[in-house]
Motif scaffolding. Structure first.
Motif, PDB file in Angstrom:
ATOM      1  N   SER A 293       7.453  56.231   0.005  1.00  0.00           N
ATOM      2  CA  SER A 293       6.266  55.725   0.702  1.00  0.00           C
ATOM      3  C   SER A 293       5.373  54.970  -0.283  1.00  0.00           C
ATOM      4  O   SER A 293       5.285  55.333  -1.453  1.00  0.00           O
ATOM      5  CB  SER A 293       5.488  56.876   1.343  1.00  0.00           C
ATOM      6  OG  SER A 293       5.017  57.778   0.355  1.00  0.00           O
ATOM      7  N   LYS A 302      -2.292  42.890   4.419  1.00  0.00           N
ATOM      8  CA  LYS A 302      -1.227  43.501   5.217  1.00  0.00           C
ATOM      9  C   LYS A 302      -0.414  42.458   5.988  1.00  0.00           C
ATOM     10  O   LYS A 302       0.820  42.479   5.966  1.00  0.00           O
ATOM     11  CB  LYS A 302      -1.829  44.516   6.191  1.00  0.00           C
ATOM     12  CG  LYS A 302      -0.804  45.205   7.074  1.00  0.00           C
ATOM     13  CD  LYS A 302      -1.462  46.218   8.000  1.00  0.00           C
ATOM     14  CE  LYS A 302      -0.424  46.870   8.902  1.00  0.00           C
ATOM     15  NZ  LYS A 302      -1.031  47.871   9.817  1.00  0.00           N
ATOM     16  N   ASN A 303      -1.092  41.553   6.658  1.00  0.00           N
ATOM     17  CA  ASN A 303      -0.377  40.543   7.449  1.00  0.00           C
ATOM     18  C   ASN A 303       0.500  39.657   6.571  1.00  0.00           C
ATOM     19  O   ASN A 303       1.615  39.284   6.961  1.00  0.00           O
ATOM     20  CB  ASN A 303      -1.354  39.693   8.256  1.00  0.00           C
ATOM     21  CG  ASN A 303      -1.988  40.462   9.403  1.00  0.00           C
ATOM     22  OD1 ASN A 303      -1.441  41.453   9.876  1.00  0.00           O
ATOM     23  ND2 ASN A 303      -3.155  40.003   9.854  1.00  0.00           N
ATOM     24  N   ASN A 306       3.573  41.721   5.491  1.00  0.00           N
ATOM     25  CA  ASN A 306       4.464  41.912   6.640  1.00  0.00           C
ATOM     26  C   ASN A 306       5.258  40.641   6.945  1.00  0.00           C
ATOM     27  O   ASN A 306       6.457  40.696   7.238  1.00  0.00           O
ATOM     28  CB  ASN A 306       3.665  42.332   7.874  1.00  0.00           C
ATOM     29  CG  ASN A 306       3.153  43.754   7.772  1.00  0.00           C
ATOM     30  OD1 ASN A 306       3.526  44.501   6.871  1.00  0.00           O
ATOM     31  ND2 ASN A 306       2.291  44.146   8.699  1.00  0.00           N
ATOM     32  N   LYS A 310       9.495  40.574   6.452  1.00  0.00           N
ATOM     33  CA  LYS A 310      10.222  40.355   7.702  1.00  0.00           C
ATOM     34  C   LYS A 310      10.977  39.022   7.669  1.00  0.00           C
ATOM     35  O   LYS A 310      12.084  38.912   8.203  1.00  0.00           O
ATOM     36  CB  LYS A 310       9.268  40.409   8.889  1.00  0.00           C
ATOM     37  CG  LYS A 310       8.751  41.820   9.159  1.00  0.00           C
ATOM     38  CD  LYS A 310       7.739  41.863  10.291  1.00  0.00           C
ATOM     39  CE  LYS A 310       7.235  43.283  10.506  1.00  0.00           C
ATOM     40  NZ  LYS A 310       6.226  43.371  11.593  1.00  0.00           N
ATOM     41  N   ASP A 318       8.083  49.606   7.862  1.00  0.00           N
ATOM     42  CA  ASP A 318       6.799  50.145   8.321  1.00  0.00           C
ATOM     43  C   ASP A 318       6.742  51.652   8.113  1.00  0.00           C
ATOM     44  O   ASP A 318       7.725  52.362   8.357  1.00  0.00           O
ATOM     45  CB  ASP A 318       6.601  49.853   9.811  1.00  0.00           C
ATOM     46  CG  ASP A 318       6.259  48.392  10.065  1.00  0.00           C
ATOM     47  OD1 ASP A 318       5.360  47.883   9.390  1.00  0.00           O
ATOM     48  OD2 ASP A 318       6.908  47.785  10.934  1.00  0.00           O
ATOM     49  N   ARG A 321       4.131  56.279  12.077  1.00  0.00           N
ATOM     50  CA  ARG A 321       2.908  56.028  12.854  1.00  0.00           C
ATOM     51  C   ARG A 321       1.793  57.008  12.513  1.00  0.00           C
ATOM     52  O   ARG A 321       0.612  56.712  12.711  1.00  0.00           O
ATOM     53  CB  ARG A 321       3.219  56.101  14.351  1.00  0.00           C
ATOM     54  CG  ARG A 321       3.730  57.446  14.833  1.00  0.00           C
ATOM     55  CD  ARG A 321       4.211  57.379  16.282  1.00  0.00           C
ATOM     56  NE  ARG A 321       4.684  58.667  16.787  1.00  0.00           N
ATOM     57  CZ  ARG A 321       5.893  59.155  16.570  1.00  0.00           C
ATOM     58  NH1 ARG A 321       6.756  58.465  15.833  1.00  0.00           N
ATOM     59  NH2 ARG A 321       6.258  60.318  17.072  1.00  0.00           N
ATOM     60  N   GLY A 324       1.023  55.502   8.327  1.00  0.00           N
ATOM     61  CA  GLY A 324       0.736  54.103   8.011  1.00  0.00           C
ATOM     62  C   GLY A 324       1.373  53.695   6.703  1.00  0.00           C
ATOM     63  O   GLY A 324       2.242  54.373   6.148  1.00  0.00           O
ATOM     64  N   TYR A 326       3.770  51.869   4.103  1.00  0.00           N
ATOM     65  CA  TYR A 326       5.161  51.433   4.129  1.00  0.00           C
ATOM     66  C   TYR A 326       6.058  52.571   3.668  1.00  0.00           C
ATOM     67  O   TYR A 326       5.642  53.470   2.954  1.00  0.00           O
ATOM     68  CB  TYR A 326       5.348  50.201   3.249  1.00  0.00           C
ATOM     69  CG  TYR A 326       4.505  49.042   3.721  1.00  0.00           C
ATOM     70  CD1 TYR A 326       4.940  48.206   4.739  1.00  0.00           C
ATOM     71  CD2 TYR A 326       3.235  48.829   3.183  1.00  0.00           C
ATOM     72  CE1 TYR A 326       4.145  47.166   5.206  1.00  0.00           C
ATOM     73  CE2 TYR A 326       2.433  47.795   3.647  1.00  0.00           C
ATOM     74  CZ  TYR A 326       2.891  46.965   4.655  1.00  0.00           C
ATOM     75  OH  TYR A 326       2.109  45.958   5.127  1.00  0.00           O
TER      76      TYR A 326
END
Length: 355
Positions: A293, A302-303, A306, A310, A318, A321, A324, A326
């Protein structure tokens, strides 16, 4: 297209296991039937379950004091089956994470639970070694590897009471003295096989001591008597487990895989520790070699991160839940080159966004 699969489960399987499994679905052993069509009481399937049982014992160096069961219901059902079969009055548990806590909740329905350690106040970022297992409990329960947070037990206590261990996310990944355990259970979809099957490895002499009436499906002794086919088992998942165990032996056994897993984890943790954009919050002595982790130091990025991973065909990164961040799950079948590729992506991210 090369995909780098870091899913926590269902997770990456060896390619040759997938190929053989696919062929068995089309035509099993040149029988003209799919594996999905054969009877679970046919000679073909009885040979599969017999060989899988044999391979589990051989890979783990266990003798006939142990029975191997292939059940359904996941590790979640085992949270209840264990106390149903083993708890007379009181059991000892370690609370080391989300799934360990769920096991405790179920056990409390059957008797008293002594929690020897809880990492909850420190968000499960470490596992204490400073506890003693009482001599007068019915069993001691622990979770060897905590998939969500990324901690792993490196040592197990010396005790005269049966040790019950949830090994769902690190079974077959490292060499242990498996004879120290009275019962091991593991859901299959991480290091073993496809989802829908759970391996239970139980020392026979710890069973049959309960006065309570146990429903047939919840009774380990009845499953042992029926050879794991009290009801229709997950034929496909058991067959894939057999193939995976054959693959483990072909690779040189658990000891060889353990060294490879340690190396993969070391590379990834080293990058996280030195990379200015990421951090790992787990106590260093308790870091998992299966589930790594990590978090962005600047969540405003973050965006951007990601989009980067991807775009590079990395999947399953990810975090859970409930946590949070990674999580890179680096199970037995994940190639070293996938770990190295992720590291290069993290380095590139640092070059672009580190202040």
């Amino acid at each position: 297209m090369k995909v780098h699969n870091f899913n926590a489960g269902p997770s990456v399987l060896p390619k040759e296991v997938i190929r053989k499994s696919v062929q068995s679905i089309i035509d099993f052993n040149n029988s003209g039937l799919s594996l999905l069509e054969i009877s679970h009481r046919s000679i073909d399937f009885l040979e599969i379950i017999e060989k899988t049982t044999y391979l589990v014992k051989r890979v783990m160096n266990l003798n006939d004091d142990y029975s191997i069961l292939f059940l359904q219901g996941g590790a979640t059902l085992q949270f209840s089956m264990v106390p149903y079969n083993l708890m007379k009055k009181v059991a000892a548990y370690l609370d080391t994470g989300f799934w360990a806590n769920n096991a405790i909740k179920e056990a409390k329905k059957f008797g008293k639970v002594k929690i020897l350690f809880s990492g909850k106040e420190k968000k499960y970022t470490y596992i204490s070694k400073n506890y003693e297992v009482p001599y007068n409990v019915d069993y001691f329960h622990c979770t060897s590897n905590n998939t969500i947070i990324g901690t792993q037990m490196k040592i197990f206590p010396k005790t005269s009471v049966p040790i019950v261990c949830d090994m769902s996310s690190d079974i077959f990944s490292r060499n242990l003295d498996f004879k120290q355990f009275g019962l091991i259970y593991a859901s299959a979809q991480k290091n073993i096989s496809t989802a829908g099957m759970t391996i239970v490895i139980v020392k026979k002499n710890i069973l049959g001591k309960m006065k309570r009436k146990i429903p047939s499906y919840m009774n380990y002794k009845i499953h042992i008597k029926n050879g794991s086919i009290l009801n229709t088992p997950n034929v496909f998942s058991i067959y894939t487990s057999m193939l995976t165990l054959e693959w483990i032996e072909k690779k040189g056994g658990i000891s060889v895989l353990e060294k490879k897993n340690e190396y993969k984890a070391k590379l990834l943790y080293n990058e996280i520790d030195k990379n200015n954009c990421f951090e790992n919050k787990i106590h260093q002595d308790d870091r998992s070699n299966m589930n790594v982790s990590f978090f962005l130091k600047d969540m405003n990025l973050k965006n951007e991160f990601n989009k980067m991973w991807k775009k590079e065909n990395i999947i399953g990164l990810d975090g859970h839940r409930f946590l949070g961040g990674y999580r890179a799950s680096i199970y037995n079948a994940l190639p070293l080159k996938s770990v190295k590729f992720l590291i290069e992506v993290m380095k590139e991210f640092e070059r672009k966004f580190s202040s």
